[in-house]
Each structure stands twice: as structure tokens, then as C-alpha cells.
Design an enzyme around this catalytic site. Structure first.
Site, mmCIF file in Angstrom:
data_model
loop_
_atom_site.group_PDB
_atom_site.id
_atom_site.type_symbol
_atom_site.label_atom_id
_atom_site.label_comp_id
_atom_site.label_asym_id
_atom_site.label_seq_id
_atom_site.Cartn_x
_atom_site.Cartn_y
_atom_site.Cartn_z
ATOM 1 N N ASP A 1 0.855 -1.193 0.000
ATOM 2 C CA ASP A 1 0.000 0.000 0.000
ATOM 3 C C ASP A 1 0.896 1.251 0.000
ATOM 4 O O ASP A 1 1.836 1.343 0.801
ATOM 5 C CB ASP A 1 -0.857 -0.060 1.285
ATOM 6 C CG ASP A 1 -1.973 0.960 1.309
ATOM 7 O OD1 ASP A 1 -2.397 1.397 0.225
ATOM 8 O OD2 ASP A 1 -2.425 1.301 2.420
ATOM 9 N N GLY B 1 -7.339 8.186 7.412
ATOM 10 C CA GLY B 1 -7.364 8.368 8.861
ATOM 11 C C GLY B 1 -8.755 8.358 9.464
ATOM 12 O O GLY B 1 -9.767 8.195 8.774
HETATM 13 P P1 13P Z 1 -8.738 4.701 5.893
HETATM 14 O O1 13P Z 1 -7.823 5.512 6.739
HETATM 15 O O2 13P Z 1 -9.997 5.449 5.561
HETATM 16 O O3 13P Z 1 -9.042 3.363 6.496
HETATM 17 O O4 13P Z 1 -8.010 4.442 4.482
HETATM 18 C C1 13P Z 1 -7.053 3.436 4.370
HETATM 19 C C2 13P Z 1 -6.292 3.498 3.098
HETATM 20 O O5 13P Z 1 -6.630 4.152 2.145
HETATM 21 C C3 13P Z 1 -5.077 2.673 3.028
HETATM 22 O O6 13P Z 1 -4.403 2.866 1.844
HETATM 23 O O1 G3H Z 2 -2.870 4.753 3.858
HETATM 24 C C1 G3H Z 2 -2.107 4.364 4.729
HETATM 25 C C2 G3H Z 2 -2.521 3.329 5.684
HETATM 26 O O2 G3H Z 2 -3.747 3.665 6.285
HETATM 27 C C3 G3H Z 2 -1.522 2.941 6.743
HETATM 28 O O3 G3H Z 2 -0.428 3.749 6.891
HETATM 29 O O4 G3H Z 2 0.754 1.938 8.189
HETATM 30 O O5 G3H Z 2 1.952 4.007 7.494
HETATM 31 O O6 G3H Z 2 0.189 4.078 9.294
HETATM 32 P P1 G3H Z 2 0.685 3.439 8.038
HETATM 33 ZN ZN ZN Z 3 -4.503 4.852 1.082
#
Ligand code: 13P
Ligand code: G3H
Ligand code: ZN
Length: 326
Positions: free
Chosen positions: A95, A192
Site C-alpha cells: 500500500d 485516517g
Molecule cells: P482509511 O484511513 O480510511 O481506512 O483508508 C485506508 C487506506 O486508504 C489505506 O491505503
Molecule cells: O494509507 C495508509 C494506511 O492507512 C496505513 O499507513 O501503516 O503508514 O500508518 P501506516
Molecule cells: Zn490509502
């Protein structure tokens, strides 16, 4: 880091999943995870509801888990789905990959799908970096997601002025020049648990379905991805606040809007924050009600159960992905 192809882990890429999602008008859930309990909950919830699933980690989640553990967790996820009931197809996805080296490392170590997120760069730089990742990924049968447009951060007002929505007129050229497999777009969601700060009685602003519709018409049948799609479940926010937490006046994307998106060209819906909230709510409740509890299985196990229920709910009543694996 040990080299391995995703097929050795029993994983699949996102190609067939998105084809089915497009034809049958549902969205494949993409749930983020950082630990064993979250991954188990996602897989059990998806297996019990017979939904294909994308399990995804950010770069920082990958570092947190560790590259020695991650491929084994993914292989275990495939086994767990079989044991639970339906052997649903599972893709392991990076991601928000920020650079070529990270995407390459993931591809080399068993990921079946990667996102290269160069959306904050210029159009030309976004194309160049995405194309480079696509070339490497496709040589290894790995599918690639890219992004056009920038999602808003935390908003102080109900409006989403700080985002820069995807410009439909750029999409066709971007797809042609990069050869990417799916595209994340910006239509009013944000990352978030504090997407919109609402006063009592206020509703979150609707997503820009006009932009989504225009893109769908310009590139019919192309898989679109929706990030920032947590609903910020009120019951969990209230539970967090009741048991010592503090999350004021927050709101996410209403389920009704996600249902509409899932029935359109949106084939992948990203959910991270809602899973975090579900686990945190239950752990706070247990710590408050049983101050003497110190066995992690008692609170992480209960948190896992809550997350299983959340996954089944989303797959069944929001994304329409339940029952799609026969
Ligand atoms: P949310 O913070 O809405 O759960 O989105 C998650 C996301 O887009 C991870 O790539
Ligand atoms: O879009 C990002 C995800 O919600 C998670 O990001 O694992 O760096 O907090 P993170
Ligand atoms: Zn995202």
C-alpha cells in the site's frame, strides 16, 4: 531477504479479482494489517463470508512486521482460509509504495500486487516512476496500482478543499503511457479516523460521483481504487470515548456512498482506520472493565473477534463481495 514468487506462497495477483468485481458490480476489500491478530481476523472474516481479499501493508507496516515474517504470514493466511471454510483468493499488496526500490523488494519477496504512489509528483514524473514499476512488476506477473489526484488530509471544516481531485482528462493518457492495472482516484475521501469534523446534525459532504462517472465513461471497464474509505464506525468511536479514549466529532464515509461506489467501476476499497478503531474499542473496554487482566490472548483475542465481525459486515452489506467465491 529471501527471494520468492507469490505463487509459491499460494497467493494470486489482482487481475481475475478485478475482472469479476467489474462484471458483477462489487468491490474487493483491501484491508490493512500490522500484526497476526489483524491478519487472522481479515482472513477468517473473508473466508467465512466467501469474499476474495487483498491483504495490504504500508511500507512502515512491512518494516514493523519484518521482512523475515511477512511471506510466512501470507502463506499462513492462505492455509488459514482453507481451514476456515472457503479457500478464498488472497493477494498480498504493498500500500502506498513510495519508490521503485521498495516496490522491487516487495515483488522479489512474494507480494502479488504493489501500489506506486507518485501522485504528489508532477504528471510526467508520476508517469515515469509508475512505468518503471509496471515494467518490473509485469515481468514477474505482479499487478500494479497507481494514483492520480491527491487525497485530502485531516479537514477542519466539512469541505474537502485541501484535496486535489483527480482530473478525468488526464486519466486515459496516464493509463496508456504507464500500462498500470488499476488506478486510485481522489473524489473526496481522505485517510485516517478524522476525515470530517462535524457539528451535531451535520452530514459529511457527498463524494464527487460526477468525477467517478466521467472517468468511468472515458475508460470503461478499467478498475478504479478508492482509498480512505473507512466509515469511522460510530459505535466504535463511542466505545473508545466511553472507556477513556478521546475522539471528538469525527466522521467517515457513509456506508451508503461506499455501496454506490462499489457498484460502479470501483473494484478495490481500502480500509485501515475502521479495523484500528474496532480493535482499540474492545481493548479499551476490557482494560476498563477488568483492570486485572494481563493475558494478551484475552484482549487481543476479543479484539480479533470484533474485527472478524466488522469484516463480515463490510463484505456482506457494504462492498457486496460476500458470497462471490463459489
Ligand atoms: P482509511 O484511513 O480510511 O481506512 O483508508 C485506508 C487506506 O486508504 C489505506 O491505503
Ligand atoms: O494509507 C495508509 C494506511 O492507512 C496505513 O499507513 O501503516 O503508514 O500508518 P501506516
Ligand atoms: Zn490509502
Amino acid at each position: 531477504m529471501k527471494k520468492c514468487h507469490f505463487s509459491e506462497l499460494g497467493l494470486v495477483n489482482t487481475k481475475a479479482m478485478f475482472q469479476q468485481a467489474m462484471q458483477e458490480q462489487f468491490a474487493v476489500p483491501a484491508y490493512n494489517f500490522n500484526n497476526m491478530e489483524q491478519l487472522q481476523a481479515i482472513v477468517i472474516g473473508c473466508s467465512q463470508s466467501a469474499s476474495p481479499v487483498i491483504i495490504q501493508v504500508s511500507g512502515s507496516a512491512r518494516s514493523y512486521i519484518g521482512t523475515a515474517f511477512l511471506p510466512h504470514m501470507a502463506a499462513a493466511a492462505v492455509e488459514l482460509a482453507k481451514e476456515t471454510g472457503t479457500a478464498v483468493p488472497i493477494a498480498l499488496h504493498l500500500d502506498h509504495g513510495s519508490n521503485f526500490e521498495l516496490a522491487k523488494d516487495c515483488i522479489d519477496s512474494g507480494f502479488s500486487s504493489v501500489m506506486i504512489d507518485a501522485s504528489h509528483h508532477s504528471f510526467a514524473d508520476n508517469v515515469a516512476l509508475t512505468k518503471k514499476v509496471v515494467e518490473y512488476a509485469h515481468a514477474h506477473e505482479v499487478t500494479v496500482e497507481a494514483e492520480l489526484g491527491v487525497l485530502a488530509g485531516i479537514e477542519d471544516e466539512v469541505s474537502a478543499e485541501k484535496s486535489s481531485y483527480t482530473r478525468p482528462e488526464e486519466v486515459e493518457r496516464f493509463l496508456r503511457e504507464t500500462g498500470v492495472d488499476s488506478l486510485a482516484i481522489s473524489i473526496g475521501t481522505s485517510h485516517g479516523a478524522f476525515k470530517f469534523k462535524l457539528q451535531p446534525g451535520q452530514e459529511p459532504p457527498p463524494l464527487r460521483f460526477d468525477i467517478l462517472d466521467e472517468i468511468e465513461q472515458l475508460v470503461p471497464g478499467f478498475p478504479i481504487v478508492l482509498h480512505g474509505a473507512s466509515s469511522v464506525t460510530l459505535a466504535h468511536v463511542e466505545m473508545i470515548n466511553r472507556y477513556g479514549g478521546r475522539m471528538d466529532n469525527t466522521a467517515g464515509i457513509p456506508e451508503e456512498q461506499l455501496r454506490r461506489a462499489a457498484a460502479s467501476a470501483v473494484c478495490k476499497v481500502n480500509i485501515d482506520s475502521d479495523g484500528r478503531l474496532a480493535m482499540t474499542a474492545i481493548i479499551r473496554k476490557i482494560f476498563t472493565e477488568k483492570p486485572g487482566e494481563f493475558d494478551p490472548r484475552k484482549y487481543l483475542g476479543a479484539a480479533r473477534d470484533e474485527l472478524i465481525a466488522m469484516v463480515i459486515h463490510k463484505n456482506t452489506t457494504v462492498l457486496g463481495s460476500a458470497g462471490r467465491v463459489k
